[in-house]
Design an enzyme around this catalytic site. Structure first.
Site, mmCIF file in Angstrom:
data_model
loop_
_atom_site.group_PDB
_atom_site.id
_atom_site.type_symbol
_atom_site.label_atom_id
_atom_site.label_comp_id
_atom_site.label_asym_id
_atom_site.label_seq_id
_atom_site.Cartn_x
_atom_site.Cartn_y
_atom_site.Cartn_z
ATOM 1 C CG ASP A 106 -2.196 0.772 1.050
ATOM 2 O OD1 ASP A 106 -3.255 0.140 0.923
ATOM 3 O OD2 ASP A 106 -2.151 2.027 1.003
ATOM 4 C CG ASN A 114 -7.694 -3.854 -4.097
ATOM 5 O OD1 ASN A 114 -8.900 -3.909 -4.286
ATOM 6 N ND2 ASN A 114 -7.153 -3.138 -3.104
ATOM 7 C CE1 TYR A 135 -12.708 4.144 -9.229
ATOM 8 C CE2 TYR A 135 -14.628 3.326 -10.413
ATOM 9 C CZ TYR A 135 -13.707 3.193 -9.395
ATOM 10 O OH TYR A 135 -13.768 2.100 -8.547
ATOM 11 C CB THR A 188 -14.462 0.416 1.120
ATOM 12 O OG1 THR A 188 -14.649 1.236 -0.041
ATOM 13 C CG2 THR A 188 -14.622 -1.044 0.741
HETATM 14 P P1 NAD Z 1 -10.157 2.040 -0.209
HETATM 15 O O1 NAD Z 1 -9.961 3.487 -0.421
HETATM 16 O O2 NAD Z 1 -10.879 1.550 1.001
HETATM 17 O O3 NAD Z 1 -8.751 1.275 -0.269
HETATM 18 C C1 NAD Z 1 -7.846 1.534 -1.320
HETATM 19 C C2 NAD Z 1 -6.433 1.297 -0.840
HETATM 20 O O4 NAD Z 1 -5.555 1.599 -1.926
HETATM 21 C C3 NAD Z 1 -6.040 2.205 0.329
HETATM 22 O O5 NAD Z 1 -5.433 1.439 1.343
HETATM 23 C C4 NAD Z 1 -5.071 3.204 -0.293
HETATM 24 O O6 NAD Z 1 -4.082 3.671 0.613
HETATM 25 C C5 NAD Z 1 -4.469 2.378 -1.418
HETATM 26 N N1 NAD Z 1 -3.894 3.218 -2.474
HETATM 27 C C6 NAD Z 1 -4.398 4.372 -2.995
HETATM 28 N N2 NAD Z 1 -3.570 4.857 -3.920
HETATM 29 C C7 NAD Z 1 -2.516 3.995 -3.989
HETATM 30 C C8 NAD Z 1 -1.342 3.974 -4.766
HETATM 31 N N3 NAD Z 1 -1.046 4.937 -5.643
HETATM 32 N N4 NAD Z 1 -0.492 2.925 -4.603
HETATM 33 C C9 NAD Z 1 -0.762 1.962 -3.711
HETATM 34 N N5 NAD Z 1 -1.848 1.941 -2.927
HETATM 35 C C10 NAD Z 1 -2.726 2.952 -3.077
HETATM 36 O O7 NAD Z 1 -10.898 1.525 -1.524
HETATM 37 P P2 NAD Z 1 -11.675 0.164 -1.842
HETATM 38 O O8 NAD Z 1 -13.100 0.485 -1.915
HETATM 39 O O9 NAD Z 1 -11.180 -0.952 -1.002
HETATM 40 O O10 NAD Z 1 -11.181 -0.047 -3.358
HETATM 41 C C11 NAD Z 1 -10.273 -1.052 -3.745
HETATM 42 C C12 NAD Z 1 -10.404 -1.255 -5.240
HETATM 43 O O11 NAD Z 1 -11.728 -1.659 -5.557
HETATM 44 C C13 NAD Z 1 -10.138 0.008 -6.074
HETATM 45 O O12 NAD Z 1 -9.445 -0.330 -7.254
HETATM 46 C C14 NAD Z 1 -11.536 0.495 -6.399
HETATM 47 O O13 NAD Z 1 -11.556 1.264 -7.571
HETATM 48 C C15 NAD Z 1 -12.259 -0.836 -6.556
HETATM 49 N N6 NAD Z 1 -13.704 -0.733 -6.403
HETATM 50 C C16 NAD Z 1 -14.269 -0.308 -5.233
HETATM 51 C C17 NAD Z 1 -15.640 -0.234 -5.151
HETATM 52 C C18 NAD Z 1 -16.353 0.219 -3.896
HETATM 53 O O14 NAD Z 1 -17.570 0.429 -3.959
HETATM 54 N N7 NAD Z 1 -15.698 0.384 -2.776
HETATM 55 C C19 NAD Z 1 -16.447 -0.585 -6.243
HETATM 56 C C20 NAD Z 1 -15.837 -1.012 -7.403
HETATM 57 C C21 NAD Z 1 -14.457 -1.089 -7.480
#
Ligand code: NAD
Length: 252
Positions: free
Chosen positions: A38, A91, A157, A192
């Site tokens: 991360d 992710n 996005y 999240t």
């Molecule tokens: P989150 O914000 O809870 O967690 C994301 C994590 O990624 C965080 O720990 C953050 O520090 C880390 N991060 C951010 N930028 C970074 C970088 N440049 N390098 C390394 N780490 C980095 O988000 P989430 O909801 O757990 O999302 C995880 C994945 O799932 C993402 O790709 C998001 O687009 C995708 N997603 C989420 C949802 C949702 O509804 N939460 C829906 C569809 C897709």
């Protein structure tokens, strides 16, 4: 499916929070050795402690997925620690600013594309190099329902996540003969911090979710289970697939 990853090495980017952390913990329950990565070291170290609490092994490696040198070093660190890289879950992602195209700063476009699309491509590049050396592996890229359909205000996005599904399919074609499977998961709205951060200009997001077929957000562990299955030998003939996990959101 108890302990199907015993001794296997799994890397999860963005595993300091949310879906990434839930995925790392799901691998831990299956007794994989996990490389937690991360940009947020404190959050990543906390995930490592949670994994150790489950009796599994993990290391934390800080990396920004948009930086090629970080990703090269991340894969090197994984191999140095555990000798192989069997599963990789790309992710890490950000939501960016939600604004109509006409009002969207190019800096927001570039930042979202750099982390959400270039980050996945770079991660695959170095993971694949290692998996080719070993003779196989499984990769899962985190896309989104926004990689399938559009949402107003989310042009960077939406572009990035459609791109993630495209490069997943390309990699699957390039690598099936090499015993490397590549798939993507498209979560719907998941509970999240990312969704909590999306406040404006879509205050109606909570209403959209409550009126969706499921009537609720998904849980991070509901996405993790799909990822784990795609990484497992049970999915040995599944590659180039886009697995939607959204409580029937996109089929309504
Ligand atoms: P989150 O914000 O809870 O967690 C994301 C994590 O990624 C965080 O720990 C953050 O520090 C880390 N991060 C951010 N930028 C970074 C970088 N440049 N390098 C390394 N780490 C980095 O988000 P989430 O909801 O757990 O999302 C995880 C994945 O799932 C993402 O790709 C998001 O687009 C995708 N997603 C989420 C949802 C949702 O509804 N939460 C829906 C569809 C897709």
């Amino acid at each position: 499916m108890a302990e199907q990853f015993d001794g296997k090495v799994a890397l999860v980017t963005g595993s300091g929070n949310g879906i990434g952390r839930a995925t790392a913990l799901a691998f831990a329950r299956e007794k994989a050795r996990i490389v937690v990565s991360d940009i947020d070291a404190e959050a990543g170290e906390e995930t490592v402690r949670m994994i150790q609490g489950l009796g599994s092994e993990a290391i934390f490696v800080k990396a920004d997925v948009g930086e090629e040198s970080d990703i090269r070093a991340l894969v090197e660190a994984a191999v140095k620690a555990y000798g192989a890289l069997d599963c990789a879950v790309n992710n890490a992602g950000i939501e960016g600013e939600v604004l109509p195209i006409a009002d969207n700063p190019v800096e927001n476009w570039e930042r979202v594309l750099r982390i959400n699309l270039t980050g996945v491509w770079l991660s695959m590049k170095y993971e694949i190099r290692q998996m080719l050396k070993q003779g196989g592996g499984a990769i899962v890229n985190m896309a989104s329902i926004e990689g399938l359909i559009a949402f107003p205000g989310a042009s960077p996005y939406v572009a990035a996540k459609h791109g993630v599904n495209g490069i997943t399919k390309t990699a699957a074609l390039e690598l099936m003969q090499a015993n490397i499977r590549v798939n993507s998961v498209c979560p719907g709205f998941i509970d999240t911090a990312m969704v909590d951060r999306i406040k404006t200009p879509v205050p109606e997001l909570e209403a959209v979710i409550s009126m969706s077929p499921a009537g609720r957000k998904g849980r991070p562990d509901e996405i993790a289970e799909a990822v784990i299955w795609l990484c497992s030998d049970k999915a040995s003939f599944v590659s180039g697939h886009t697995l939607t996990v959204d409580g029937a959101y996109v089929v309504q």
